[in-house]
Design a protein around this motif. Sequence first.
Motif, PDB file in Angstrom:
ATOM      1  N   THR A 152       0.853  -1.180   0.000  1.00  0.00           N
ATOM      2  CA  THR A 152       0.000   0.000   0.000  1.00  0.00           C
ATOM      3  C   THR A 152       0.890   1.233   0.000  1.00  0.00           C
ATOM      4  O   THR A 152       1.811   1.332   0.808  1.00  0.00           O
ATOM      5  N   ALA A 153       0.658   2.149  -0.931  1.00  0.00           N
ATOM      6  CA  ALA A 153       1.447   3.377  -0.984  1.00  0.00           C
ATOM      7  C   ALA A 153       1.022   4.290   0.156  1.00  0.00           C
ATOM      8  O   ALA A 153      -0.134   4.696   0.234  1.00  0.00           O
ATOM      9  N   VAL A 154       1.954   4.582   1.038  1.00  0.00           N
ATOM     10  CA  VAL A 154       1.654   5.365   2.221  1.00  0.00           C
ATOM     11  C   VAL A 154       2.706   6.457   2.382  1.00  0.00           C
ATOM     12  O   VAL A 154       3.908   6.195   2.293  1.00  0.00           O
ATOM     13  N   GLU A 155       2.245   7.684   2.603  1.00  0.00           N
ATOM     14  CA  GLU A 155       3.140   8.802   2.909  1.00  0.00           C
ATOM     15  C   GLU A 155       2.893   9.234   4.346  1.00  0.00           C
ATOM     16  O   GLU A 155       1.746   9.285   4.805  1.00  0.00           O
ATOM     17  N   ILE A 156       3.966   9.571   5.052  1.00  0.00           N
ATOM     18  CA  ILE A 156       3.880   9.956   6.461  1.00  0.00           C
ATOM     19  C   ILE A 156       4.475  11.347   6.629  1.00  0.00           C
ATOM     20  O   ILE A 156       5.578  11.631   6.138  1.00  0.00           O
ATOM     21  N   PHE A 157       3.742  12.225   7.326  1.00  0.00           N
ATOM     22  CA  PHE A 157       4.183  13.598   7.549  1.00  0.00           C
ATOM     23  C   PHE A 157       4.128  13.926   9.042  1.00  0.00           C
ATOM     24  O   PHE A 157       3.204  13.499   9.746  1.00  0.00           O
ATOM     25  N   PHE A 158       5.115  14.701   9.516  1.00  0.00           N
ATOM     26  CA  PHE A 158       5.139  15.167  10.896  1.00  0.00           C
ATOM     27  C   PHE A 158       4.932  16.681  10.929  1.00  0.00           C
ATOM     28  O   PHE A 158       5.260  17.384   9.975  1.00  0.00           O
ATOM     29  N   ASN A 159       4.386  17.175  12.035  1.00  0.00           N
ATOM     30  CA  ASN A 159       4.081  18.600  12.117  1.00  0.00           C
ATOM     31  C   ASN A 159       5.291  19.474  12.407  1.00  0.00           C
ATOM     32  O   ASN A 159       5.247  20.691  12.217  1.00  0.00           O
ATOM     33  N   LEU A 208      -2.974   4.200  -2.159  1.00  0.00           N
ATOM     34  CA  LEU A 208      -3.630   2.976  -2.610  1.00  0.00           C
ATOM     35  C   LEU A 208      -4.376   2.398  -1.437  1.00  0.00           C
ATOM     36  O   LEU A 208      -3.791   2.097  -0.413  1.00  0.00           O
ATOM     37  N   GLY A 209      -5.688   2.268  -1.577  1.00  0.00           N
ATOM     38  CA  GLY A 209      -6.539   2.003  -0.422  1.00  0.00           C
ATOM     39  C   GLY A 209      -6.356   0.660   0.255  1.00  0.00           C
ATOM     40  O   GLY A 209      -6.045  -0.336  -0.375  1.00  0.00           O
ATOM     41  N   THR A 210      -6.534   0.673   1.564  1.00  0.00           N
ATOM     42  CA  THR A 210      -6.645  -0.541   2.368  1.00  0.00           C
ATOM     43  C   THR A 210      -7.537  -0.203   3.549  1.00  0.00           C
ATOM     44  O   THR A 210      -7.537   0.926   4.034  1.00  0.00           O
ATOM     45  N   THR A 211      -8.294  -1.169   3.978  1.00  0.00           N
ATOM     46  CA  THR A 211      -9.185  -0.933   5.118  1.00  0.00           C
ATOM     47  C   THR A 211      -8.554  -1.391   6.428  1.00  0.00           C
ATOM     48  O   THR A 211      -9.138  -1.195   7.481  1.00  0.00           O
ATOM     49  N   GLU A 212      -7.385  -2.019   6.334  1.00  0.00           N
ATOM     50  CA  GLU A 212      -6.742  -2.501   7.543  1.00  0.00           C
ATOM     51  C   GLU A 212      -6.138  -1.334   8.319  1.00  0.00           C
ATOM     52  O   GLU A 212      -5.586  -0.391   7.733  1.00  0.00           O
TER      53      GLU A 212
END
Length: 279
Positions: A24-31, A49-53
């Motif tokens: 799953t394509a995931v991007e992570i950002f911090f404040n 890219l969606g996932t329900t998990e």
Amino acid sequence: MQKNNLKLVGLIFLSYFLCSGTITAVEIFFNKDFFYPGDTLSVKVVQSLGTTEPIKCFWNGGEYPILPIGEGSTRALLPIPANINPGKNELLVSIPQETERKHLIEVRAKKFPEERIAFPREKTDLYNLPENEKQRELILNTLKTVSEKQQWQGKFILPTSGKFSSVYGVHRSTENFHKGIDISTKIYTSVFSPNRGIVILATQLNLQGNTVIIDHGQGVCTVYYHLSSLAVKSGQVVEKGDKIGEVGDTGLATAPHLHWGLYIHGEAVDPLVWIKEEF
């Protein structure tokens, strides 16, 4: 030609993983780039890219949920308490069908002042009441409330006017560190909700006096101690600026003041950060 080939390879690569369902394509950002004790760490997760998990965060010895904030994004709010070890602190983000992602979060050292408080005899007697431990558990469990919907909007406001007589993080003889701020002002001064939320506790307690706790959603709760009177009931929805009580000196207090605390998943952070920053 080479550029077009790279695009094609990328599309084939993406199509393969879409069909196989293994990533799953995931991007992570911090404040922020770095933090201080008392800050709040916001971890925003955008899934292309969606996932329900569910995705989970592991931080400072605890597991924290990532909750929806709209437009396909989710977020975890993580506490950085006053007693955290400065330096590089490990954050693990557990993503389904991926190995855990490890991030090192820089927490810079901050020196907090010390203060000693002397209570008159009639106040110190409150320490020995048999109901204290049960009431303490009530507060701790209430402050761990996590409701999925974000209730607050924009920055928080100060709940009352007056002088800051004690700040967050102060080392006290009566506790590890001060878990909020004290605002000294005249007795019966109005106290207002700093943002929208739902009252989840409004009662009288031995040490905390007349107490209100507001659930602002997604693990964010605020607490108000030593009130002279209560203007709300449990279950009541309050908007930013609604009156919730009046300043007093009930419970273990030496003079009229409001103790105001802000908690993230049951951990105290500096409420003044939420006045300066928007989450």
